[in-house]
Motif scaffolding. Structure first.
Motif, PDB file in Angstrom:
ATOM      1  N   VAL A  28       4.434   3.611  -4.049  1.00 22.95           N
ATOM      2  CA  VAL A  28       3.504   2.718  -4.738  1.00 22.95           C
ATOM      3  C   VAL A  28       3.194   1.502  -3.872  1.00 22.95           C
ATOM      4  O   VAL A  28       2.028   1.101  -3.744  1.00 22.95           O
ATOM      5  CB  VAL A  28       4.079   2.293  -6.112  1.00 22.95           C
ATOM      6  CG1 VAL A  28       3.291   1.141  -6.705  1.00 22.95           C
ATOM      7  CG2 VAL A  28       4.093   3.480  -7.058  1.00 22.95           C
ATOM      8  N   ILE A  29       4.218   0.925  -3.266  1.00 21.86           N
ATOM      9  CA  ILE A  29       4.000  -0.236  -2.398  1.00 21.86           C
ATOM     10  C   ILE A  29       3.133   0.155  -1.208  1.00 21.86           C
ATOM     11  O   ILE A  29       2.205  -0.572  -0.833  1.00 21.86           O
ATOM     12  CB  ILE A  29       5.341  -0.837  -1.945  1.00 21.86           C
ATOM     13  CG1 ILE A  29       6.056  -1.431  -3.142  1.00 21.86           C
ATOM     14  CG2 ILE A  29       5.128  -1.891  -0.871  1.00 21.86           C
ATOM     15  CD1 ILE A  29       7.493  -1.812  -2.878  1.00 21.86           C
ATOM     16  N   ASN A  30       3.388   1.313  -0.634  1.00 16.78           N
ATOM     17  CA  ASN A  30       2.586   1.802   0.487  1.00 16.78           C
ATOM     18  C   ASN A  30       1.140   2.047   0.052  1.00 16.78           C
ATOM     19  O   ASN A  30       0.203   1.698   0.758  1.00 16.78           O
ATOM     20  CB  ASN A  30       3.205   3.077   1.050  1.00 16.78           C
ATOM     21  CG  ASN A  30       2.661   3.451   2.398  1.00 16.78           C
ATOM     22  OD1 ASN A  30       1.630   2.969   2.829  1.00 16.78           O
ATOM     23  ND2 ASN A  30       3.369   4.331   3.076  1.00 16.78           N
ATOM     24  N   GLY A  31       0.958   2.653  -1.112  1.00 14.47           N
ATOM     25  CA  GLY A  31      -0.377   2.907  -1.622  1.00 14.47           C
ATOM     26  C   GLY A  31      -1.152   1.622  -1.892  1.00 14.47           C
ATOM     27  O   GLY A  31      -2.343   1.522  -1.589  1.00 14.47           O
ATOM     28  N   LEU A  32      -0.469   0.644  -2.480  1.00 13.67           N
ATOM     29  CA  LEU A  32      -1.110  -0.646  -2.721  1.00 13.67           C
ATOM     30  C   LEU A  32      -1.499  -1.309  -1.407  1.00 13.67           C
ATOM     31  O   LEU A  32      -2.570  -1.923  -1.302  1.00 13.67           O
ATOM     32  CB  LEU A  32      -0.189  -1.562  -3.529  1.00 13.67           C
ATOM     33  CG  LEU A  32       0.023  -1.180  -4.991  1.00 13.67           C
ATOM     34  CD1 LEU A  32       1.081  -2.084  -5.617  1.00 13.67           C
ATOM     35  CD2 LEU A  32      -1.273  -1.239  -5.769  1.00 13.67           C
ATOM     36  N   ASP A  33      -0.644  -1.192  -0.404  1.00 10.12           N
ATOM     37  CA  ASP A  33      -0.942  -1.772   0.902  1.00 10.12           C
ATOM     38  C   ASP A  33      -2.170  -1.114   1.522  1.00 10.12           C
ATOM     39  O   ASP A  33      -3.017  -1.786   2.114  1.00 10.12           O
ATOM     40  CB  ASP A  33       0.266  -1.636   1.826  1.00 10.12           C
ATOM     41  CG  ASP A  33       0.065  -2.312   3.160  1.00 10.12           C
ATOM     42  OD1 ASP A  33      -0.522  -3.423   3.188  1.00 10.12           O
ATOM     43  OD2 ASP A  33       0.495  -1.751   4.182  1.00 10.12           O
ATOM     44  N   ILE A  34      -2.293   0.178   1.371  1.00  9.23           N
ATOM     45  CA  ILE A  34      -3.459   0.894   1.894  1.00  9.23           C
ATOM     46  C   ILE A  34      -4.738   0.415   1.195  1.00  9.23           C
ATOM     47  O   ILE A  34      -5.789   0.290   1.813  1.00  9.23           O
ATOM     48  CB  ILE A  34      -3.280   2.421   1.736  1.00  9.23           C
ATOM     49  CG1 ILE A  34      -2.206   2.908   2.703  1.00  9.23           C
ATOM     50  CG2 ILE A  34      -4.589   3.160   1.969  1.00  9.23           C
ATOM     51  CD1 ILE A  34      -1.779   4.327   2.481  1.00  9.23           C
ATOM     52  N   LEU A  35      -4.623   0.106  -0.101  1.00  8.36           N
ATOM     53  CA  LEU A  35      -5.776  -0.386  -0.849  1.00  8.36           C
ATOM     54  C   LEU A  35      -6.068  -1.859  -0.571  1.00  8.36           C
ATOM     55  O   LEU A  35      -7.046  -2.399  -1.072  1.00  8.36           O
ATOM     56  CB  LEU A  35      -5.540  -0.202  -2.353  1.00  8.36           C
ATOM     57  CG  LEU A  35      -5.498   1.242  -2.849  1.00  8.36           C
ATOM     58  CD1 LEU A  35      -5.094   1.285  -4.311  1.00  8.36           C
ATOM     59  CD2 LEU A  35      -6.844   1.914  -2.637  1.00  8.36           C
ATOM     60  N   GLY A  36      -5.214  -2.494   0.197  1.00  7.88           N
ATOM     61  CA  GLY A  36      -5.414  -3.898   0.530  1.00  7.88           C
ATOM     62  C   GLY A  36      -4.770  -4.860  -0.445  1.00  7.88           C
ATOM     63  O   GLY A  36      -5.046  -6.055  -0.408  1.00  7.88           O
ATOM     64  N   ILE A  37      -3.930  -4.343  -1.329  1.00 12.28           N
ATOM     65  CA  ILE A  37      -3.229  -5.180  -2.297  1.00 12.28           C
ATOM     66  C   ILE A  37      -1.821  -5.436  -1.772  1.00 12.28           C
ATOM     67  O   ILE A  37      -1.062  -4.506  -1.527  1.00 12.28           O
ATOM     68  CB  ILE A  37      -3.163  -4.501  -3.676  1.00 12.28           C
ATOM     69  CG1 ILE A  37      -4.579  -4.211  -4.179  1.00 12.28           C
ATOM     70  CG2 ILE A  37      -2.390  -5.351  -4.663  1.00 12.28           C
ATOM     71  CD1 ILE A  37      -4.630  -3.326  -5.392  1.00 12.28           C
ATOM     72  N   SER A  38      -1.496  -6.703  -1.615  1.00 12.07           N
ATOM     73  CA  SER A  38      -0.200  -7.063  -1.059  1.00 12.07           C
ATOM     74  C   SER A  38       0.667  -7.714  -2.133  1.00 12.07           C
ATOM     75  O   SER A  38       0.235  -8.645  -2.805  1.00 12.07           O
ATOM     76  CB  SER A  38      -0.394  -8.036   0.109  1.00 12.07           C
ATOM     77  OG  SER A  38       0.843  -8.437   0.623  1.00 12.07           O
ATOM     78  N   VAL A  39       1.868  -7.208  -2.304  1.00 12.26           N
ATOM     79  CA  VAL A  39       2.835  -7.812  -3.211  1.00 12.26           C
ATOM     80  C   VAL A  39       3.645  -8.810  -2.383  1.00 12.26           C
ATOM     81  O   VAL A  39       4.272  -8.409  -1.398  1.00 12.26           O
ATOM     82  CB  VAL A  39       3.765  -6.739  -3.825  1.00 12.26           C
ATOM     83  CG1 VAL A  39       4.781  -7.360  -4.748  1.00 12.26           C
ATOM     84  CG2 VAL A  39       2.954  -5.664  -4.531  1.00 12.26           C
TER      85      VAL A  39
END
Length: 83
Positions: A28-39
């Motif tokens: 999920v973290i990797n997928g969010l990073d690919i979408l440009g969303i950074s936690v």
């Protein structure tokens, strides 16, 4: 990989669940990073993992999780056998 070593881990729910949960969180973290969303803090920590650039950032965390839960599995198994 867990199904290949299933005879040695005795179908331990602890091991299976912990490893899968770690892989899901990493994915999920990797997928969010690919979408440009950074936690904050989490994404930067995960990006430091080996193999992250190859989309294999789950390998190190899941291996560590397996090692810890396997030791716990052995401890709980010995405790259950003593009764």
């Amino acid at each position: 990989i867990l199904s290949l070593i299933n005879p040695w881990i005795d179908s331990s729910k602890l091991i299976y669940r912990a490893c899968v949960y770690v892989c899901v969180v990493e994915g999920v973290i990797n997928g969010l990073d690919i979408l440009g969303i950074s936690v904050p803090l989490v994404t930067s920590f995960v990006k430091m993992m080996p193999f992250y650039d190859s989309m294999l950032g789950w390998i190190v965390p899941s291996t560590l999780t397996f090692a810890v839960t396997y030791v716990l599995h052995l401890i709980f198994e010995k405790r259950d056998d003593s009764f």
